[in-house]
Design an enzyme around this catalytic site. Structure first.
Site, PDB file in Angstrom:
ATOM      1  CD  GLU A  71      31.491  58.263  46.315  1.00  0.00           C
ATOM      2  OE1 GLU A  71      32.681  58.658  46.439  1.00  0.00           O
ATOM      3  OE2 GLU A  71      30.678  58.753  45.500  1.00  0.00           O
ATOM      4  CD  GLU A  89      35.799  61.514  43.128  1.00  0.00           C
ATOM      5  OE1 GLU A  89      35.102  62.512  43.405  1.00  0.00           O
ATOM      6  OE2 GLU A  89      35.327  60.497  42.579  1.00  0.00           O
ATOM      7  CG  HIS A 118      32.822  58.097  42.099  1.00  0.00           C
ATOM      8  ND1 HIS A 118      32.759  59.344  41.544  1.00  0.00           N
ATOM      9  CD2 HIS A 118      32.198  57.261  41.228  1.00  0.00           C
ATOM     10  CE1 HIS A 118      32.114  59.279  40.387  1.00  0.00           C
ATOM     11  NE2 HIS A 118      31.756  58.035  40.172  1.00  0.00           N
ATOM     12  CG  HIS A 140      33.841  63.007  40.121  1.00  0.00           C
ATOM     13  ND1 HIS A 140      32.922  62.487  41.007  1.00  0.00           N
ATOM     14  CD2 HIS A 140      33.139  63.741  39.215  1.00  0.00           C
ATOM     15  CE1 HIS A 140      31.710  62.911  40.657  1.00  0.00           C
ATOM     16  NE2 HIS A 140      31.816  63.657  39.577  1.00  0.00           N
TER      17      HIS A 140
HETATM   18 ZN    ZN Z   1      33.276  61.123  42.512  1.00  0.00          ZN
END
Ligand code: ZN
Length: 382
Positions: A342, A177, A266, A174
Site C-alpha cells: 500500500e 489507485e 495498491h 482498484h
Molecule cells: Zn486497493
C-alpha cells in the site's frame, strides 16, 4: 459598466475523468460532486480540467459530496493535486469540513487539471508496455480482456524454464489507485538499465507483470470497481467470465506458470505511510512464511526510507483471513510469500515532501527498490 468575466469551463470527458458540476458561476465557490463508479456506490477518485482561470486570482472549489464517499475519514489531512501541464503535479491548499472538501488554486495559467492523485494515463500505459517489450527485454506472454474488452497485458522477463523462481507483480485492481501503475513503471525502468547487483539473480528468475488489472475502471474514473461494478480485490474466490474476467485471467495464468512470490500493488486513502499487509490470517500460514515476510520487510526498510513497519492495517486473526483478497488467495494457493503493498494518497510521513506529497515519481522509485528486495530474497523463497 461591469464587464462579465468569462465563465469557467470544467470538463471530465477524458481518460480517468470524473466530476459533476453543480454550479460553476462563482469562482470563489465552484460547486462540484464526485460521480459514483458504474453499477456501484463507491466514489472518491476525481479528475477534471478547468479552463478560463484568471492568472493572479485565487479560485476556490468545493467537492460537496466528499463526506459521503467510500473513505470519508480519508479527507482529513488530505491535499488535492493540480497541474498546469499534466506533467508537474503539486498539492494545493485543501480543507475538509466534515461534509465537503474545499481546495483552492492561486492560478498562474488559464488552464489547470485537478485530481485525487497524479493520474497514470492509458496513453502512458501503452508506452509502458512498449518499453517493456522493446527496451526491457520482456515478452507479451498473454493478453486478458476486461468486461468492456480492453487489453490486460501479461508481461514476462525470463524463459519460463523449470526450476526458475516466479515473481509476480500486479497493479491497479482498484482503478483509482494510480500510484500502482507508476510503481510498475519503476520496475520496467529498472529492467532497462543493466545493474551488476541484480543481473546474476535476474538470470535465475521469471518476472511476471500485469501493469493494470482494471483498465475499464481506470478509464471511467472509478475508485474501486470494474465496469460490472465488482471490487476485483474481493473476487478471488468466485471470479467469473461475466463480472470479473480480469481476475479469472490472472488466476488461470498463475495456475499455468506457478508463483513463488506475489506482490499486489495498491494505494491507501487514509494512512499516510507506505506499508504492507500479508498472509498471517491464512489457514495455511506457516512459520516459514512468517519468517520470509519479516525478512522482506526488514530488507525493504534497509533499502529505502519510503517504507516502514509501524503503521498499517491491523493483523488478521489466525485462520480468519479474507480469501477473496488477491494477497491471501495467492499466498494460500501457492504457499508462497505474498503481500499487498500500500502506498499513500497523502504522503509518506516518515519522509514527507510537502510540495508533491506522495506522487508518481516516488511510486516508481519504490517499484525499483521493491524489485531489488525481491531479488535479494530469491534464494530463500523455497
Ligand atoms: Zn486497493
Amino acid at each position: 459598466m461591469t464587464l462579465a468575466l468569462p465563465s469557467l469551463d470544467i470538463r471530465a470527458d477524458f481518460d480517468s475523468g470524473n466530476i459533476q458540476v453543480i454550479d460553476a458561476s462563482d469562482r470563489q465557490h465552484v460547486r462540484l460532486a464526485i460521480r459514483p463508479d458504474t453499477k456501484s456506490q463507491h466514489f472518491q477518485w476525481f479528475h477534471f480540467k478547468v479552463s478560463g482561470l484568471i492568472p493572479g486570482e485565487v479560485h476556490r472549489f468545493v467537492l460537496e459530496n466528499a463526506g459521503a464517499s467510500t473513505f470519508s475519514r480519508a479527507w482529513q489531512g488530505y491535499q488535492a493535486v493540480a497541474s498546469y501541464d499534466q506533467q508537474d503535479w503539486f498539492r494545493v491548499p485543501s480543507h475538509f469540513d466534515g461534509k465537503a472538501l474545499h481546495f483552492e488554486l492561486s492560478s498562474t495559467q488559464p488552464d489547470a487539471w485537478f485530481a485525487y492523485f497524479e493520474p497514470y494515463s492509458r496513453t502512458r500505459h501503452e508506452r509502458l508496455v512498449s518499453d517493456a517489450l522493446n527496451k526491457a527485454g520482456m515478452q507479451l506472454l498473454a493478453v486478458g480482456r476486461s468486461v468492456e474488452g480492453r487489453d490486460i497485458p501479461l508481461l514476462r522477463l525470463g524463459n519460463g524454464q523449470p526450476g526458475r523462481r516466479k515473481l509476480w507483480f500486479i497493479a491497479q485492481q482498484h482503478p483509482g489507485e494510480h500510484m500502482a501503475e507508476w510503481f510498475m513503471e519503476g520496475i520496467v525502468e529498472r529492467l532497462q538499465h543493466s545493474d551488476p547487483a541484480l543481473a546474476p539473480l535476474l538470470a535465475e528468475v521469471d518476472l511476471y507483470l500485469v501493469p493494470n488489472v482494471n483498465p475499464d475502471g481506470a478509464f471511467h474514473g472509478h475508485l474501486r470497481t470494474n465496469a460490472a461494478g465488482r471490487d476485483l480485490n474481493r473476487a478471488w474466490q468466485d471470479a467469473d467470465a461475466e463480472t470479473a474476467p480480469e481476475v479469472l485471467f490472472i488466476m488461470q495464468q498463475m495456475e499455468k506458470y506457478g508463483v513463488d512470490l506475489f506482490i499486489d500493488v495498491h494505494g491507501d486513502e487514509e494512512i499516510p505511510h507506505v506499508f504492507t499487509a500479508a498472509c498471517e490470517g491464512n489457514p495455511g500460514y506457516t512459520p516459514r512464511i512468517a519468517q520470509l515476510e519479516q525478512q522482506f520487510r526488514d530488507w525493504l526498510c534497509e533499502q529505502t526510507q519510503d517504507f516502514q513497519q509501524v503503521h498499517g492495517y491491523g493483523r488478521s486473526q489466525p485462520g480468519q483471513a479474507n480469501l477473496n483478497l488477491a494477497c491471501n488467495s495467492v499466498g494460500e494457493t501457492f504457499d508462497c510469500l505474498s503481500f499487498t503493498l500500500e502506498m499513500p494518497f497523502k504522503d509518506h510521513d516518515d519522509a514527507p515532501n510537502p510540495r508533491t506529497g506522495w506522487n508518481g515519481a516516488r511510486s516508481a522509485q519504490l517499484g525499483k527498490d521493491v524489485l531489488a528486495t525481491c531479488i535479494r530474497i530469491l534464494p530463500q523463497l523455497r
